[in-house]
Each structure stands twice: as structure tokens, then as C-alpha cells.
Design a protein around this motif. Structure first.
Motif, PDB file in Angstrom:
ATOM      1  N   LEU A   7       0.843  -1.194   0.000  1.00 32.55           N
ATOM      2  CA  LEU A   7       0.000   0.000   0.000  1.00 32.55           C
ATOM      3  C   LEU A   7       0.884   1.251   0.000  1.00 32.55           C
ATOM      4  CD1 LEU A   7      -2.686   1.605   0.510  1.00 32.55           C
ATOM      5  CD2 LEU A   7      -2.324   1.165   2.935  1.00 32.55           C
ATOM      6  N   ALA A   8       0.650   2.136  -0.967  1.00 32.43           N
ATOM      7  CA  ALA A   8       1.349   3.426  -1.005  1.00 32.43           C
ATOM      8  C   ALA A   8       0.299   4.529  -0.903  1.00 32.43           C
ATOM      9  CB  ALA A   8       2.134   3.570  -2.304  1.00 32.43           C
ATOM     10  N   GLU A   9       0.332   5.266   0.195  1.00 31.56           N
ATOM     11  CA  GLU A   9      -0.655   6.327   0.451  1.00 31.56           C
ATOM     12  C   GLU A   9       0.018   7.367   1.334  1.00 31.56           C
ATOM     13  OE1 GLU A   9      -3.129   8.891   0.873  1.00 31.56           O
ATOM     14  OE2 GLU A   9      -4.277   7.269  -0.044  1.00 31.56           O
ATOM     15  N   ASP A  10       0.051   8.635   0.873  1.00 32.88           N
ATOM     16  CA  ASP A  10       0.767   9.663   1.636  1.00 32.88           C
ATOM     17  C   ASP A  10      -0.047  10.277   2.775  1.00 32.88           C
ATOM     18  OD1 ASP A  10      -0.850  10.868  -0.314  1.00 32.88           O
ATOM     19  OD2 ASP A  10       0.422  12.637  -0.445  1.00 32.88           O
ATOM     20  N   VAL A  19      -4.877   0.005   6.222  1.00 33.10           N
ATOM     21  CA  VAL A  19      -4.089  -1.124   6.718  1.00 33.10           C
ATOM     22  C   VAL A  19      -4.924  -1.958   7.684  1.00 33.10           C
ATOM     23  CG1 VAL A  19      -2.107  -1.767   8.163  1.00 33.10           C
ATOM     24  CG2 VAL A  19      -1.836  -0.061   6.357  1.00 33.10           C
ATOM     25  N   ASN A  20      -5.581  -1.289   8.639  1.00 31.06           N
ATOM     26  CA  ASN A  20      -6.386  -2.015   9.623  1.00 31.06           C
ATOM     27  C   ASN A  20      -7.502  -2.818   8.964  1.00 31.06           C
ATOM     28  OD1 ASN A  20      -4.866  -1.164  11.794  1.00 31.06           O
ATOM     29  ND2 ASN A  20      -6.187   0.587  12.249  1.00 31.06           N
ATOM     30  N   ALA A  21      -8.204  -2.195   8.015  1.00 33.01           N
ATOM     31  CA  ALA A  21      -9.320  -2.872   7.352  1.00 33.01           C
ATOM     32  C   ALA A  21      -8.836  -4.094   6.577  1.00 33.01           C
ATOM     33  CB  ALA A  21     -10.045  -1.913   6.408  1.00 33.01           C
ATOM     34  N   LEU A  22      -7.722  -3.948   5.867  1.00 30.60           N
ATOM     35  CA  LEU A  22      -7.197  -5.050   5.064  1.00 30.60           C
ATOM     36  C   LEU A  22      -6.662  -6.177   5.940  1.00 30.60           C
ATOM     37  CD1 LEU A  22      -5.475  -2.872   2.350  1.00 30.60           C
ATOM     38  CD2 LEU A  22      -7.416  -4.420   1.967  1.00 30.60           C
ATOM     39  N   LYS A  23      -5.999  -5.824   7.046  1.00 29.19           N
ATOM     40  CA  LYS A  23      -5.492  -6.859   7.954  1.00 29.19           C
ATOM     41  C   LYS A  23      -6.646  -7.600   8.621  1.00 29.19           C
ATOM     42  CE  LYS A  23      -0.822  -5.249   8.847  1.00 29.19           C
ATOM     43  NZ  LYS A  23       0.128  -4.623   9.780  1.00 29.19           N
ATOM     44  N   LYS A  24      -7.706  -6.862   9.009  1.00 29.63           N
ATOM     45  CA  LYS A  24      -8.876  -7.509   9.604  1.00 29.63           C
ATOM     46  C   LYS A  24      -9.506  -8.490   8.636  1.00 29.63           C
ATOM     47  CE  LYS A  24     -10.504  -4.249  13.068  1.00 29.63           C
ATOM     48  NZ  LYS A  24     -11.051  -2.902  13.077  1.00 29.63           N
ATOM     49  N   ALA A  25      -9.412  -8.179   7.334  1.00 27.40           N
ATOM     50  CA  ALA A  25      -9.984  -9.060   6.314  1.00 27.40           C
ATOM     51  C   ALA A  25      -9.058 -10.240   6.014  1.00 27.40           C
ATOM     52  CB  ALA A  25     -10.266  -8.265   5.043  1.00 27.40           C
ATOM     53  N   GLY A  26      -7.912 -10.303   6.716  1.00 28.99           N
ATOM     54  CA  GLY A  26      -7.039 -11.462   6.588  1.00 28.99           C
ATOM     55  C   GLY A  26      -5.878 -11.323   5.622  1.00 28.99           C
ATOM     56  N   HIS A  27      -5.628 -10.099   5.161  1.00 30.37           N
ATOM     57  CA  HIS A  27      -4.534  -9.898   4.206  1.00 30.37           C
ATOM     58  C   HIS A  27      -3.241  -9.517   4.925  1.00 30.37           C
ATOM     59  CE1 HIS A  27      -7.455 -10.185   1.032  1.00 30.37           C
ATOM     60  NE2 HIS A  27      -8.165  -9.219   1.568  1.00 30.37           N
ATOM     61  N   ILE A  28      -2.122  -9.740   4.252  1.00 36.07           N
ATOM     62  CA  ILE A  28      -0.821  -9.282   4.733  1.00 36.07           C
ATOM     63  C   ILE A  28      -0.581  -7.937   4.054  1.00 36.07           C
ATOM     64  CG2 ILE A  28       1.665  -9.716   4.677  1.00 36.07           C
ATOM     65  CD1 ILE A  28       0.883 -12.746   4.376  1.00 36.07           C
ATOM     66  N   VAL A  29      -0.264  -6.913   4.828  1.00 37.84           N
ATOM     67  CA  VAL A  29      -0.112  -5.575   4.254  1.00 37.84           C
ATOM     68  C   VAL A  29       1.212  -4.942   4.670  1.00 37.84           C
ATOM     69  CG1 VAL A  29      -1.159  -3.287   4.009  1.00 37.84           C
ATOM     70  CG2 VAL A  29      -2.613  -5.259   4.505  1.00 37.84           C
ATOM     71  N   LYS A  30       1.937  -4.429   3.688  1.00 33.57           N
ATOM     72  CA  LYS A  30       3.099  -3.583   3.962  1.00 33.57           C
ATOM     73  C   LYS A  30       2.746  -2.211   3.416  1.00 33.57           C
ATOM     74  CE  LYS A  30       6.775  -6.791   4.535  1.00 33.57           C
ATOM     75  NZ  LYS A  30       8.181  -7.087   4.262  1.00 33.57           N
ATOM     76  N   ASP A  31       2.914  -1.177   4.243  1.00 29.94           N
ATOM     77  CA  ASP A  31       2.486   0.150   3.799  1.00 29.94           C
ATOM     78  C   ASP A  31       3.641   1.141   3.805  1.00 29.94           C
ATOM     79  OD1 ASP A  31       1.801   1.943   6.607  1.00 29.94           O
ATOM     80  OD2 ASP A  31       1.947  -0.226   6.802  1.00 29.94           O
ATOM     81  N   TYR A  32       3.542   2.076   2.852  1.00 27.18           N
ATOM     82  CA  TYR A  32       4.578   3.091   2.655  1.00 27.18           C
ATOM     83  C   TYR A  32       3.904   4.433   2.409  1.00 27.18           C
ATOM     84  CZ  TYR A  32       7.337  -1.081   2.247  1.00 27.18           C
ATOM     85  OH  TYR A  32       7.917  -2.289   2.525  1.00 27.18           O
ATOM     86  N   GLY A  35       5.869   6.890  -3.010  1.00 26.96           N
ATOM     87  CA  GLY A  35       6.099   5.965  -4.094  1.00 26.96           C
ATOM     88  C   GLY A  35       7.513   5.411  -4.138  1.00 26.96           C
ATOM     89  N   GLU A  36       8.485   6.224  -3.739  1.00 29.17           N
ATOM     90  CA  GLU A  36       9.887   5.791  -3.817  1.00 29.17           C
ATOM     91  C   GLU A  36      10.150   4.592  -2.914  1.00 29.17           C
ATOM     92  OE1 GLU A  36       9.105   9.034  -3.566  1.00 29.17           O
ATOM     93  OE2 GLU A  36      10.052   9.997  -5.284  1.00 29.17           O
ATOM     94  N   THR A  37       9.728   4.685  -1.645  1.00 29.82           N
ATOM     95  CA  THR A  37       9.996   3.571  -0.726  1.00 29.82           C
ATOM     96  C   THR A  37       9.165   2.350  -1.101  1.00 29.82           C
ATOM     97  OG1 THR A  37       8.483   4.574   0.867  1.00 29.82           O
ATOM     98  CG2 THR A  37      10.828   4.921   1.241  1.00 29.82           C
ATOM     99  N   ALA A  38       7.958   2.571  -1.611  1.00 31.47           N
ATOM    100  CA  ALA A  38       7.144   1.439  -2.067  1.00 31.47           C
ATOM    101  C   ALA A  38       7.837   0.731  -3.228  1.00 31.47           C
ATOM    102  CB  ALA A  38       5.752   1.918  -2.484  1.00 31.47           C
ATOM    103  N   PHE A  47       4.630  -9.166  -4.356  1.00 26.86           N
ATOM    104  CA  PHE A  47       3.315  -8.893  -3.778  1.00 26.86           C
ATOM    105  C   PHE A  47       2.246  -9.342  -4.760  1.00 26.86           C
ATOM    106  CE2 PHE A  47       6.178  -5.947  -1.725  1.00 26.86           C
ATOM    107  CZ  PHE A  47       5.750  -5.929  -0.408  1.00 26.86           C
ATOM    108  N   ASP A  48       1.058  -9.634  -4.231  1.00 26.58           N
ATOM    109  CA  ASP A  48      -0.073 -10.007  -5.088  1.00 26.58           C
ATOM    110  C   ASP A  48      -0.758  -8.771  -5.652  1.00 26.58           C
ATOM    111  OD1 ASP A  48       0.122 -12.831  -4.471  1.00 26.58           O
ATOM    112  OD2 ASP A  48      -0.700 -12.315  -2.493  1.00 26.58           O
ATOM    113  N   LEU A  49      -0.748  -7.689  -4.852  1.00 25.72           N
ATOM    114  CA  LEU A  49      -1.551  -6.511  -5.196  1.00 25.72           C
ATOM    115  C   LEU A  49      -0.851  -5.226  -4.776  1.00 25.72           C
ATOM    116  CD1 LEU A  49      -4.437  -5.290  -5.971  1.00 25.72           C
ATOM    117  CD2 LEU A  49      -4.988  -5.544  -3.568  1.00 25.72           C
ATOM    118  N   LEU A  50      -0.845  -4.264  -5.687  1.00 26.49           N
ATOM    119  CA  LEU A  50      -0.386  -2.911  -5.373  1.00 26.49           C
ATOM    120  C   LEU A  50      -1.626  -2.045  -5.219  1.00 26.49           C
ATOM    121  CD1 LEU A  50       1.542  -0.433  -5.222  1.00 26.49           C
ATOM    122  CD2 LEU A  50       1.484  -0.387  -7.718  1.00 26.49           C
ATOM    123  N   LEU A  51      -1.760  -1.437  -4.047  1.00 25.64           N
ATOM    124  CA  LEU A  51      -2.859  -0.515  -3.774  1.00 25.64           C
ATOM    125  C   LEU A  51      -2.205   0.842  -3.596  1.00 25.64           C
ATOM    126  CD1 LEU A  51      -5.919  -0.437  -3.140  1.00 25.64           C
ATOM    127  CD2 LEU A  51      -5.341  -0.906  -0.771  1.00 25.64           C
TER     128      LEU A  51
END
Length: 120
Positions: A7-10, A19-32, A35-38, A47-51
Motif C-alpha cells: 500500500l502506497a498512500e501519503d 491497513v487495519n481494514a485489510l489486515k482484519k480481512a485477513g490480508h498481509i499488508v506492507k504500507d509506505y 512511491g519511492e519507498t514502495a 506482492f499479489d496486489l499494489l494498492l
């Protein structure tokens, strides 16, 4: 179906909610928060998905998605933005099959969209 999501969101508060919503739904999330660090993370692991937010300082979401698609053409991409019409107009070349979720949206909509994209 569990997904490994980057997840890249400034916007810090929005990023926390996502992050909380996605983790509650059972996903693994790395957030940044940019864009550079992501992009660095995308170069180091799969990763399976770029959000990603579209409008971010520095490397924006569209450029991040382009580079992500080059690194891993199988990765799914979902843009989150308050400026979808603007950002995706004038023929900007976003990766094929990328989805757009316009702000404001409910966290449930986000989780549902992630599940739809991963199932496709």
C-alpha cells in the motif's frame, strides 16, 4: 483468499485505516507513505496486489504502477484517489487491468474490491 498487499498512500490517517481494514480481512499488508519507498520494496519482494494513491509527492501512483507492472506483470493494481477523472484522463498510460477506487469510499468497499480483483 488472502493476499500480500503493498500500500502506497501519503495520507497517514487514511493509510492507517486502510491497513487495519485489510489486515482484519485477513490480508498481509506492507504500507509506505511515498512511491519511492514502495518501489524499493517492490524490487525486493513479490506482492499479489499494489494498492496506491495516484496523487503523491515525488513518484506518483501512476508511475509507481507502471514500474510495478514492469517488475511483475502478474501483480494486480488498484488505484485509490480523489482525483480519478483528472489523473486518468489525457491518455495517461496506466497498466492494463488496473482498477480505480474513488475517495471517499467505505472500508468495506475497499475490502470487497480487493477480494474481487484477487479472484479475477
Amino acid at each position: 483468499m488472502m493476499a500480500k498487499i503493498i500500500l502506497a498512500e501519503d495520507d497517514n490517517s487514511l493509510r492507517g485505516f486502510l491497513v487495519n481494514a485489510l489486515k482484519k480481512a485477513g490480508h498481509i499488508v506492507k504500507d509506505y507513505d511515498d512511491g519511492e519507498t514502495a518501489l524499493e520494496a517492490l524490487q525486493e519482494e513479490v506482492f499479489d496486489l499494489l494498492l496506491t494513491d495516484i496523487v503523491m509527492p515525488g513518484l506518483d501512483g501512476i508511475e509507481l504502477a507502471r514500474k510495478a507492472a514492469e517488475l511483475d506483470p502478474a501483480m494486480k493494481i488498484v488505484f485509490i484517489t480523489g482525483f480519478a477523472a483528472v489523473a486518468l484522463s489525457n491518455g495517461s498510460s496506466t497498466p492494463a487491468g488496473a482498477k480505480v477506487l474513488s475517495k471517499p469510499f467505505h472500508l468495506r468497499e475497499l475490502v470487497d474490491e480487493v477480494e474481487r480483483v484477487m479472484a479475477a
